[in-house]
Write a protein that holds these residues in place. Structure first.
Motif, PDB file in Angstrom:
ATOM      1  N   PHE A 142       8.441  80.704  64.489  1.00  0.00           N
ATOM      2  CA  PHE A 142       9.234  79.579  63.984  1.00  0.00           C
ATOM      3  C   PHE A 142       8.421  78.729  63.007  1.00  0.00           C
ATOM      4  N   PHE A 143       7.178  78.432  63.382  1.00  0.00           N
ATOM      5  CA  PHE A 143       6.349  77.528  62.584  1.00  0.00           C
ATOM      6  C   PHE A 143       5.948  78.154  61.252  1.00  0.00           C
ATOM      7  N   VAL A 144       5.440  79.383  61.305  1.00  0.00           N
ATOM      8  CA  VAL A 144       4.998  80.051  60.081  1.00  0.00           C
ATOM      9  C   VAL A 144       6.177  80.338  59.158  1.00  0.00           C
ATOM     10  N   GLY A 145       7.329  80.722  59.741  1.00  0.00           N
ATOM     11  CA  GLY A 145       8.515  80.963  58.920  1.00  0.00           C
ATOM     12  C   GLY A 145       8.937  79.718  58.166  1.00  0.00           C
ATOM     13  N   TYR A 146       8.891  78.582  58.827  1.00  0.00           N
ATOM     14  CA  TYR A 146       9.272  77.319  58.173  1.00  0.00           C
ATOM     15  C   TYR A 146       8.217  76.868  57.172  1.00  0.00           C
ATOM     16  N   LEU A 147       6.944  76.949  57.587  1.00  0.00           N
ATOM     17  CA  LEU A 147       5.871  76.442  56.736  1.00  0.00           C
ATOM     18  C   LEU A 147       5.709  77.275  55.467  1.00  0.00           C
ATOM     19  N   SER A 148       5.803  78.600  55.586  1.00  0.00           N
ATOM     20  CA  SER A 148       5.629  79.459  54.414  1.00  0.00           C
ATOM     21  C   SER A 148       6.732  79.237  53.386  1.00  0.00           C
ATOM     22  N   THR A 149       7.964  79.015  53.852  1.00  0.00           N
ATOM     23  CA  THR A 149       9.052  78.749  52.912  1.00  0.00           C
ATOM     24  C   THR A 149       8.931  77.359  52.292  1.00  0.00           C
ATOM     25  N   SER A 201      13.070  80.363  59.267  1.00  0.00           N
ATOM     26  CA  SER A 201      12.337  80.046  60.497  1.00  0.00           C
ATOM     27  C   SER A 201      13.009  80.680  61.705  1.00  0.00           C
ATOM     28  N   ILE A 202      14.324  80.571  61.789  1.00  0.00           N
ATOM     29  CA  ILE A 202      15.064  81.185  62.897  1.00  0.00           C
ATOM     30  C   ILE A 202      14.962  82.701  62.831  1.00  0.00           C
ATOM     31  N   LEU A 216      15.924  74.498  69.098  1.00  0.00           N
ATOM     32  CA  LEU A 216      15.642  74.172  67.699  1.00  0.00           C
ATOM     33  C   LEU A 216      16.934  74.015  66.910  1.00  0.00           C
ATOM     34  N   GLY A 217      17.898  74.915  67.149  1.00  0.00           N
ATOM     35  CA  GLY A 217      19.182  74.801  66.473  1.00  0.00           C
ATOM     36  C   GLY A 217      19.922  73.529  66.852  1.00  0.00           C
ATOM     37  N   PHE A 218      19.852  73.142  68.131  1.00  0.00           N
ATOM     38  CA  PHE A 218      20.493  71.909  68.584  1.00  0.00           C
ATOM     39  C   PHE A 218      19.849  70.698  67.919  1.00  0.00           C
ATOM     40  N   PHE A 219      18.509  70.725  67.786  1.00  0.00           N
ATOM     41  CA  PHE A 219      17.799  69.610  67.148  1.00  0.00           C
ATOM     42  C   PHE A 219      18.170  69.513  65.669  1.00  0.00           C
ATOM     43  N   TRP A 220      18.151  70.648  64.979  1.00  0.00           N
ATOM     44  CA  TRP A 220      18.456  70.651  63.549  1.00  0.00           C
ATOM     45  C   TRP A 220      19.914  70.313  63.268  1.00  0.00           C
ATOM     46  N   ARG A 221      20.765  70.524  64.241  1.00  0.00           N
ATOM     47  CA  ARG A 221      22.178  70.209  64.051  1.00  0.00           C
ATOM     48  C   ARG A 221      22.394  68.733  63.778  1.00  0.00           C
ATOM     49  N   TYR A 222      21.523  67.897  64.347  1.00  0.00           N
ATOM     50  CA  TYR A 222      21.658  66.461  64.191  1.00  0.00           C
ATOM     51  C   TYR A 222      20.677  65.881  63.170  1.00  0.00           C
TER      52      TYR A 222
END
Length: 214
Positions: free
Chosen positions: A130-137, A151-152, A193-199
């Protein structure tokens, strides 16, 4: 992204297993590749064929497909847990026996057990995904919606494939335990993570400039 990871799994799964695991136990890379084709590629080809030949029937079944997939993965994970119930009980027993210790020593005792090591390893694996997918993008200059999607995609992988390969090509039931544990931990982490990002509204403007422009 899913197509790339699916096709890459046919080659990389046997190759990495041979390199990383082959130093400890015998690994038949060709047999692993064939099994990966059967588990990953064959269902995709079958689904594409059914979609082209019977689109109306597929449209009726599609709403129930996610539920069927979750139930199938859960049943696979439960079967692995049942085969390792003695080991799991021993780990839980050792944790209960250390209840008179301080919280730090108790945590160390749990992590030193087989179950604790598996849980920690699986958690760190998916957290890194999750972290590397988000950070690299983010460094690549992608906008927030693309960062979250990748990330997902990176953090959540096919645990069922790991269970099938482990049970088919290795004798010890303990080998499949990390994949079964992954099915549980991965879904909890991904859903959270999806629930957090939803808001949290994704930024579409100047909040996510490209690295090249910085």
């Amino acid at each position: 992204m899913t197509v790339c990871t699916t096709l890459g799994a046919v080659i990389l799964t046997p190759l990495l297993s041979k390199i990383l695991v082959g130093t400890y136990v015998p690994v038949n890379a060709l047999s692993l590749s064939v099994s990966t084709l059967q588990v990953v590629v064959a269902p995709i080809l079958l689904g594409s064929y059914l979609q082209s030949k019977f689109p109306k029937a597929v449209k009726l079944v599609t709403p129930f497909a996610p539920l069927a997939a979750v139930l199938s993965a859960s049943l696979l994970a439960c079967s692995i847990f049942s085969e390792n119930v003695i080991r799991l009980k021993s780990s839980a027993l050792s944790a209960s026996l250390s209840s008179d210790l301080s919280p730090i020593l108790r945590a160390q005792s749990i992590l030193k057990s087989e179950l604790g090591g598996v849980v920690l390893s699986v958690f760190l694996l998916h957290f890194a995904g999750f972290f590397v997918g988000y950070l690299s993008t983010a460094f690549g200059g992608f906008k927030e919606p693309q960062r979250r999607a990748i990330s997902i995609e990176v953090g959540m992988q096919n645990s069922s494939l790991g269970v099938v390969l482990a049970t088919s090509h290795f004798t010890s039931p303990m080998v499949a335990l990390p994949s079964a544990m992954s099915a549980v931990i991965m879904n909890i982490m991904g859903s959270s993570l999806g629930f957090f990002w939803r808001y949290v509204n994704p930024s579409e403007s100047k909040d996510c400039p490209k690295v090249a422009q910085e």
